[in-house]
Structure formats: structure tokens, C-alpha cells
Design a protein around this motif. Structure first.
Motif, short mmCIF file in Angstrom:
data_model
loop_
_atom_site.label_atom_id
_atom_site.label_comp_id
_atom_site.label_asym_id
_atom_site.label_seq_id
_atom_site.Cartn_x
_atom_site.Cartn_y
_atom_site.Cartn_z
N HIS A 174 0.97 -1.06 -0.01
CA HIS A 174 -0.01 0.02 0.04
C HIS A 174 0.99 1.21 0.03
O HIS A 174 2.13 1.01 0.17
CB HIS A 174 -0.91 -0.07 1.25
CG HIS A 174 -0.22 -0.02 2.38
ND1 HIS A 174 0.19 -1.21 2.86
CD2 HIS A 174 0.55 1.11 3.27
CE1 HIS A 174 0.86 -0.99 4.16
NE2 HIS A 174 1.26 0.58 4.28
N ARG A 175 0.35 2.32 -0.19
CA ARG A 175 1.17 3.66 -0.14
C ARG A 175 0.10 4.68 0.06
O ARG A 175 -0.69 5.14 -0.54
CB ARG A 175 1.62 3.78 -1.65
CG ARG A 175 2.47 5.13 -1.73
CD ARG A 175 3.89 5.18 -0.81
NE ARG A 175 4.55 4.19 -1.25
CZ ARG A 175 5.80 4.24 -2.00
NH1 ARG A 175 5.63 5.07 -2.60
NH2 ARG A 175 6.37 3.13 -2.20
N PHE A 176 0.88 5.55 1.09
CA PHE A 176 0.14 6.86 1.51
C PHE A 176 1.01 7.87 1.14
O PHE A 176 2.08 8.19 1.64
CB PHE A 176 -0.11 6.78 2.98
CG PHE A 176 -0.96 8.30 3.64
CD1 PHE A 176 -2.04 8.09 3.84
CD2 PHE A 176 -0.34 9.39 3.77
CE1 PHE A 176 -3.00 9.18 4.37
CE2 PHE A 176 -0.90 10.42 4.09
CZ PHE A 176 -2.16 10.33 4.59
N VAL A 208 2.93 12.30 9.29
CA VAL A 208 2.91 11.07 8.34
C VAL A 208 4.39 10.36 8.64
O VAL A 208 4.27 9.08 8.40
CB VAL A 208 3.25 11.71 6.70
CG1 VAL A 208 3.66 10.73 5.83
CG2 VAL A 208 1.82 12.34 6.48
N ARG A 209 5.30 11.10 8.98
CA ARG A 209 6.53 10.24 9.21
C ARG A 209 6.47 9.50 10.77
O ARG A 209 6.69 8.22 10.54
CB ARG A 209 7.76 11.31 9.73
CG ARG A 209 8.98 10.87 10.25
CD ARG A 209 9.99 11.94 10.58
NE ARG A 209 10.98 11.24 11.28
CZ ARG A 209 12.05 10.66 10.86
NH1 ARG A 209 12.24 10.67 9.66
NH2 ARG A 209 12.79 10.48 11.67
N ALA A 210 5.47 10.26 11.56
CA ALA A 210 5.27 9.19 13.02
C ALA A 210 4.53 8.04 12.68
O ALA A 210 4.64 6.76 13.20
CB ALA A 210 4.59 10.05 13.78
N GLU A 224 3.21 2.50 4.98
CA GLU A 224 3.91 2.87 4.00
C GLU A 224 3.82 4.03 3.44
O GLU A 224 2.66 4.32 2.81
CB GLU A 224 4.11 1.46 2.82
CG GLU A 224 4.62 0.33 3.33
CD GLU A 224 4.76 -0.65 2.16
OE1 GLU A 224 4.44 -0.24 1.04
OE2 GLU A 224 5.09 -1.80 2.41
N VAL A 225 4.59 5.04 3.72
CA VAL A 225 4.49 6.48 3.19
C VAL A 225 5.61 7.01 2.25
O VAL A 225 6.74 6.50 2.59
CB VAL A 225 4.27 7.31 4.51
CG1 VAL A 225 3.25 6.89 5.47
CG2 VAL A 225 5.45 7.65 5.16
N PRO A 254 9.67 3.57 0.61
CA PRO A 254 8.76 4.08 1.88
C PRO A 254 9.57 4.61 2.98
O PRO A 254 10.65 4.39 3.23
CB PRO A 254 8.19 2.58 2.11
CG PRO A 254 8.15 1.69 1.23
CD PRO A 254 9.60 2.28 0.26
N GLY A 255 8.88 6.02 3.51
CA GLY A 255 9.48 6.51 4.69
C GLY A 255 10.25 7.86 4.19
O GLY A 255 10.69 8.22 4.95
N GLU A 256 10.72 7.91 2.62
CA GLU A 256 11.49 8.91 2.20
C GLU A 256 10.76 10.00 1.76
O GLU A 256 9.40 10.05 1.34
CB GLU A 256 12.19 8.23 1.02
CG GLU A 256 13.28 7.21 1.31
CD GLU A 256 14.42 7.65 2.27
OE1 GLU A 256 14.88 8.94 2.17
OE2 GLU A 256 14.80 7.04 3.36
N THR A 257 11.39 11.26 1.84
CA THR A 257 10.93 12.22 1.35
C THR A 257 11.62 13.00 0.27
O THR A 257 12.90 12.79 0.21
CB THR A 257 11.02 13.59 2.48
OG1 THR A 257 10.07 13.11 3.65
CG2 THR A 257 10.70 15.02 2.04
#
Length: 351
Positions: free
Chosen positions: A123-125, A167-169, A177-178, A241-244
């Protein structure tokens, strides 16, 4: 990919993304969740057959959960936000409610359906944010990178910074998964006429003043909205996932230079396009005058950040993002779109 839930998909950037995704991914269904506040416009996505508009609030967690379950959605692209700095100064409560509480509501809905009830499938947010969370740069400072310290200076920027942290938290604490993208100043079709480029274009057509804050030398990095959509697509498809990732246009310009280019573009348009003088008789250019005569310097905005600039090297290296439109071509296309689409923006000015 899969079917998407696009929040704020009837707004400026979200609406352009809906059009872009439908062209690039014709087999995907797009569920648009938008509360249709003043800056949301169903007409923006009219004609996109893949898009199903659901009118609702992102703070309605039960609604979002139901959409995720019933539509079997595994990707959220989160645009919905209050975004105009001037409005955030006068009425910050709406920015706290939508940008912070709304983001937390979406994250909780995603956690419930994808993790607590989910089957473990991918999934992805994806969260869309802004360079304004980093604060203001001096003339010689290096551009913002993904490791720049957060230093928001307006209620809008503070609310967006808070949503980034949420979002990070939810990724670090709950393993959601963001990905997040922080973009620079967007421009292009379907932008509500309170932002600089559409405001000045439409004021120039109607002969209204062009209000310039302070000395007009505040610097922004200008990003065509379709390049931004391309960057979001790259983050969804190749982002970790988790990256900016910072998404910029690579076009640093002071506001006054942008305004001068708008004025020159309007003057050229009246000289080259038959019938404009009849359609917009109040414009100085309709009578051989100069649009820059409408420039009016006004008191500066409170807390006005002096300069933004984006270092997009990480996005280029990791997800293959690079802007494809320079500002000259992008501005020309934007002016032409507004000239050709008075049926879209005319009703907005009448309200």
C-alpha cells in the motif's frame, strides 16, 4: 499501479494530477474525495471518465475507511489542504482543522484498513507538502534539501509542517508505507485566482491593479504543475517508503520579474490574438496601453518569507525526476489556457 484515492482532487494541483494520471494510467480508477470548499471545483475534473467524485471531508474517518474497503484502494494521494498564506494569517483555525486534523484522520483510516484489517499487501500513503515548511533563505544560502531544518513562519506553513511530522510518525510507529514530496511554487491551469500568476493575469485582463507586496523582490522557485505531477508519479512508482523528496522547478525568480513577464505576455497576446480587445475592453492593452501601468506596490504581508529554493538532486538520483518545462514556455501555456477557458474561471470571479 492500482486504483487511487485522491484527496483534494478537485483543487488546483490535485485536479491537474487527476488529469495527468488518467492520461498516463488509463486502466486505473480514481476516487476523488473533496469537500468542494471555495478552491475546490467539480468543473476542474469534469470529463475525466476514470474519476469518481465523492463530496466529503477528509476528517470523516468512517467515510475514508468505507471508501478504502469498498473500492479496494491501496494508494492514497493526499493533496487536500488549506493552502493560501494570506487566508491562514486571517483565519488560522481552518488550516489547523484541515491540514493537521484532516491528515491525522486519513492516516488513522489507512492504518485501520491497510494494517489492522489488511492482508499485508503493498500500500502507499503519499503526502504532498511544500517548501514553506523550511522557512526562509537568505540571498546566499544553499537551497532547501530534504535534511533542511523545519522553520515554518506562517500558520499555513506550520500546519503543513505538522502534517509532515504526522506522516513520518505513522510510518515509524505503525509501519504505514508512506512517501512525502515537498514542492516549490506551482503554477498552471485550473489555479484558483488568488495566487500570484492567475490573479495578475486576470487583473490585467480586467484593468484592475496588480498589487505587489513590499519591494516585489521575494524569490520563489517556480514549478509547472504538470512537472509536479510527474514528480509525484515518480515518487509513487520508485520512491522508497518513509522517504521525502523535494520537487522543484529549477527556476528561481523574484516576484517582480514574474510580474514583468506576465505584463509583457499580456501585451503580446493583445497584439497577436484577434478579438481580445473586444473580450477584455478594460485591459490597458486593449487600447494600446501597457499592462505594467497597473502595477501597484502595497504593504508587505506579515511574516513574508524572503526566498525559497529547492535542491532536487535526491529526487533526480533516486526516482528519476527532472522538470521538463522552463518558466517561459510554462507561463506562455498558462496564459493561453486562461484566455481559452473563461468558462472555468469566469464564475469564480462572479462569486
Amino acid at each position: 499501479m492500482a486504483d487511487l484515492l485522491v484527496t483534494g482532487g478537485a483543487g488546483f494541483i490535485g485536479g491537474n494530477f487527476v488529469h495527468y494520471w488518467a492520461r498516463q494510467h488509463p486502466d486505473d480508477a480514481i476516487v476523488v474525495l473533496d469537500s468542494l470548499t471555495y478552491a475546490g471545483n467539480a468543473a476542474t475534473i469534469a470529463g475525466v471518465e476514470q474519476a469518481d467524485l465523492v463530496v466529503g471531508d477528509i476528517r470523516d474517518t468512517a467515510l475514508v475507511e468505507r471508501l478504502l474497503r469498498e473500492r479496494h484502494i491501496a494508494t492514497i494521494v493526499h493533496f487536500a489542504a488549506e493552502s493560501h498564506v494570506d487566508r491562514s494569517i486571517g483565519a488560522p483555525d481552518a488550516f489547523i482543522g484541515t491540514n493537521i486534523v484532516g491528515t491525522q484522520s486519513l492516516l488513522e483510516a489507512a492504518r485501520t484498513v491497510w494494517l489492522d484489517e489488511g492482508s499485508g499487501k503493498p500500500h502507499r500513503f503519499h503526502h504532498i507538502s511544500t517548501d514553506e515548511v523550511y522557512g526562509s533563505l537568505g540571498p546566499g544560502d544553499a537551497p532547501f534539501s530534504e535534511t533542511s531544518r523545519y522553520s515554518p513562519n506562517s500558520p499555513y506553513a506550520a500546519a503543513k509542517a505538522s502534517s509532515d511530522h504526522l506522516v513520518r510518525a505513522w510510518h515509524r510507529t505503525f509501519a504505514l508505507e508512506v512517501t512525502t514530496t515537498n514542492c516549490s511554487n506551482n503554477y498552471g491551469p485550473y489555479q484558483y485566482p488568488e495566487k500570484l500568476i492567475p490573479l495578475f493575469l486576470l487583473n490585467a485582463l480586467s484593468g484592475k491593479p496588480l498589487p505587489i507586496y513590499g519591494d516585489g523582490l521575494n524569490v520563489r522557485d517556480w514549478l509547472h504543475v504538470e512537472d509536479h505531477c510527474r514528480g509525484i508519479e515518480a515518487a509513487l512508482e520508485r520512491g522508497r517508503p518513509g522517504e521525502t523528496y523535494n520537487i522543484g522547478g529549477g527556476e528561481e525568480l523574484p516576484n517582480l520579474a514574474v510580474i514583468d513577464r506576465i505584463c509583457a505576455a499580456v501585451d503580446r497576446a493583445f497584439a497577436e490574438i484577434d478579438g481580445l480587445a473586444d473580450r477584455f475592453p478594460r485591459s490597458p492593452a486593449a487600447h494600446g496601453g501597457k499592462t505594467d501601468a497597473l502595477k501597484t506596490f502595497v504593504e508587505d504581508r506579515k511574516g513574508h518569507d524572503r526566498r525559497y529554493a529547492i535542491d532536487a538532486r535526491k529526487a533526480r538520483a533516486e526516482i528519476g525526476y527532472a522538470p521538463q518545462r522552463d518558466f517561459a514556455r510554462g507561463l506562455a501555456g498558462t496564459l493561453r489556457w486562461y484566455l481559452d477557458n473563461e468558462a472555468w474561471w469566469g464564475p469564480l470571479l462572479a462569486t
